[in-house]
Write an enzyme that holds these catalytic residues in place. Structure first.
Site, PDB file in Angstrom:
ATOM      1  N   THR A 104      52.314  18.271  64.931  1.00 44.21           N
ATOM      2  CA  THR A 104      53.723  18.467  64.559  1.00 44.21           C
ATOM      3  C   THR A 104      54.431  17.124  64.729  1.00 44.21           C
ATOM      4  O   THR A 104      54.387  16.288  63.844  1.00 44.21           O
ATOM      5  CB  THR A 104      54.383  19.580  65.391  1.00 44.21           C
ATOM      6  OG1 THR A 104      54.147  19.344  66.790  1.00 44.21           O
ATOM      7  CG2 THR A 104      53.824  20.947  65.011  1.00 44.21           C
ATOM      8  N   LYS A 137      46.951  19.482  70.233  1.00 43.67           N
ATOM      9  CA  LYS A 137      48.192  18.950  69.701  1.00 43.67           C
ATOM     10  C   LYS A 137      49.266  19.142  70.750  1.00 43.67           C
ATOM     11  O   LYS A 137      49.220  20.068  71.566  1.00 43.67           O
ATOM     12  CB  LYS A 137      48.590  19.617  68.381  1.00 43.67           C
ATOM     13  CG  LYS A 137      48.990  21.071  68.441  1.00 43.67           C
ATOM     14  CD  LYS A 137      50.365  21.414  68.959  1.00 43.67           C
ATOM     15  CE  LYS A 137      51.449  20.602  68.298  1.00 43.67           C
ATOM     16  NZ  LYS A 137      52.790  20.929  68.938  1.00 43.67           N
ATOM     17  N   THR A 155      53.636  22.599  75.437  1.00 40.41           N
ATOM     18  CA  THR A 155      53.704  23.145  74.071  1.00 40.41           C
ATOM     19  C   THR A 155      52.544  22.583  73.291  1.00 40.41           C
ATOM     20  O   THR A 155      52.643  21.577  72.627  1.00 40.41           O
ATOM     21  CB  THR A 155      55.007  22.843  73.355  1.00 40.41           C
ATOM     22  OG1 THR A 155      54.948  23.477  72.086  1.00 40.41           O
ATOM     23  CG2 THR A 155      55.291  21.404  73.165  1.00 40.41           C
ATOM     24  N   GLU A 161      57.071  12.600  73.143  1.00 39.30           N
ATOM     25  CA  GLU A 161      58.129  12.186  72.234  1.00 39.30           C
ATOM     26  C   GLU A 161      59.039  11.125  72.844  1.00 39.30           C
ATOM     27  O   GLU A 161      59.688  11.348  73.863  1.00 39.30           O
ATOM     28  CB  GLU A 161      58.970  13.401  71.833  1.00 39.30           C
ATOM     29  CG  GLU A 161      58.224  14.385  70.958  1.00 39.30           C
ATOM     30  CD  GLU A 161      58.947  15.695  70.779  1.00 39.30           C
ATOM     31  OE1 GLU A 161      58.531  16.458  69.899  1.00 39.30           O
ATOM     32  OE2 GLU A 161      59.910  15.966  71.533  1.00 39.30           O
ATOM     33  N   ASN A 187      64.735  15.234  69.526  1.00 38.89           N
ATOM     34  CA  ASN A 187      65.005  16.641  69.771  1.00 38.89           C
ATOM     35  C   ASN A 187      66.393  17.096  69.347  1.00 38.89           C
ATOM     36  O   ASN A 187      66.656  18.284  69.274  1.00 38.89           O
ATOM     37  CB  ASN A 187      64.743  16.945  71.257  1.00 38.89           C
ATOM     38  CG  ASN A 187      63.271  16.953  71.553  1.00 38.89           C
ATOM     39  OD1 ASN A 187      62.583  17.920  71.264  1.00 38.89           O
ATOM     40  ND2 ASN A 187      62.762  15.853  72.108  1.00 38.89           N
TER      41      ASN A 187
END
Length: 383
Positions: free
Chosen positions: A146, A168, A179, A259, A378
């Site tokens: 993602t 992932k 996640t 991220e 985000n």
């Protein structure tokens, strides 16, 4: 270097049109046997996505013939219709593969609250089935990305057998696995109960110790499949260590790809009264946003470490606490230690050691710094 490193597995990754970008978004992993043993661990979030609920039922039987994974949509918080979509996904895979839907696990990742475009997903499963290959592991790993910037795979070789895997995950990383979607495979001849024991032991000290941003996903899934194709029955300790090593490798890759992160932060709590208290303290430090901001600015602000320790119920005396940052003991006996200017913060990895002086136990938790890039990623995630 992935889920097809072990004998007895084929995989594929294709673009089915779930992502607007046109990037690959459907993966299929198939166990060709002779054994179809499986185990799984899932998010501890009480809000669980439809694929998690479905796959938990499938794993109750201890056998998995295939796993269908998609990126581009989480199928979470989609109500009864979302569960029907997951059921239809498993049925489609069963149809094209000639197996039982009750042995097809499903995993999804992406935005919460939107139903999947089944008119694209179901044909995508058929396309993936046609593309299955013993060399398809890398394509499968790419298809489940993602916000990941890289795909993540790992392999450990045993004497005559192999454990491989793909993962992932790049954000919403917190206990309850992070996640992430993970599929591990082995050609060792191991029954489901032993797979479950090894997998739970491995995730407890690897995936469950990644705490990038304190947020727990609705879709976390880690599956371990055994084909038995090598014909080798490994000893329980050596097999468990191989599973742990693959999980640890993948967990470290998750941390490095978090991220927006510019620092990978290893928090080790030592001399704790018990392991649970060590983990509790390490998590408190990992979730201290003021500390994460300071480390992003390369500021070895040990006071924020001490204040995070103090919010826990762990056993310690405040005037016995010691803290090191990158090997410099900047806090000794709850007060000023070595000169903080000696701490070298130029490199990506930061190591914090918190000494509770309360017992013989320890634990390690990994986190990241808090950056403007993380906020941007985000704040714009759904748009």
């Amino acid at each position: 270097m992935s889920v097809t490193a072990a004998k007895g597995f084929t995989a594929a990754g294709v673009a089915a049109g779930l992502k607007d970008s046109g990037a690959p978004d459907v993966a299929l992993v198939v166990n060709t046997g002779p054994r179809l043993a499986a185990a799984g661990v899932f998010t501890s979030n009480r809000v669980k996505a439809a694929p998690v609920l479905w796959s938990q039922q499938v794993l109750g039987g201890g056998q998995v013939s295939a796993v269908v994974l998609n990126s581009g949509g989480a199928n979470a918080c989609t109500g009864p219709l979302g569960f029907q979509d997951t059921h239809a996904t498993a049925e489609k895979a069963a149809e094209v593969l000639g197996v039982s839907a009750a042995e097809v696990a499903v995993a999804s990742t992406g935005l919460i609250g939107l139903r999947l475009p089944m008119d694209r997903l179901l044909p995508g499963i058929a396309t993936a089935a046609a593309a299955l290959s013993p060399h398809g592991g890398e394509k499968a790993a790419i298809a489940i990305k993602t916000t990941d910037t890289v795909h993540k795979t790992a392999v450990v070789e045993g004497p005559g057998w192999t454990v491989g895997g793909m993962a992932k995950g790049a954000g919403m990383l917190a206990p309850g696995l992070a996640t992430m979607l993970v599929v591990l495979t082995t050609d060792a001849d191991v029954p489901a109960a032993d797979l479950d024991t090894a997998l739970r032991a491995a995730t407890r000290t690897t995936f469950d110790r990644v705490d990038s941003d304190g947020c727990m996903s609705t879709n976390d899934t880690v599956l371990l499949l055994a084909s038995g194709a090598s014909g080798v029955v490994p000893g329980a300790p050596e097999f468990a260590e191989a599973v742990r090593a693959v999980c640890d490798d993948l967990a470290q890759q998750l941390v490095r790809d978090a991220e927006g992160a510019s620092k990978d932060i290893r928090i080790e709590v030592v001399n704790a009264a018990d392991e649970d208290e060590a983990v509790d303290v390490a998590r408190s430090i990992a979730r201290n946003n003021l500390l994460k901001c300071a480390l992003h600015g390369e500021d070895p602000n040990w006071g924020r470490v001490l204040s995070a320790i103090g919010t826990t119920s762990a056993t310690f005396e405040p005037d016995e606490l010691n803290v090191a940052i990158n090997g410099v003991w900047v806090c000794k006996k709850g007060s000023v230690g070595e000169d903080r200017d000696r701490v070298d913060m130029r490199y990506r990895e930061v190591r914090i050691t918190a000494d509770l002086a309360a017992g013989p136990h320890s634990a390690v938790v990994w986190t990241n710094d808090l950056t403007a890039d993380y906020v941007h990623e985000n704040s714009a995630y759904s748009t």
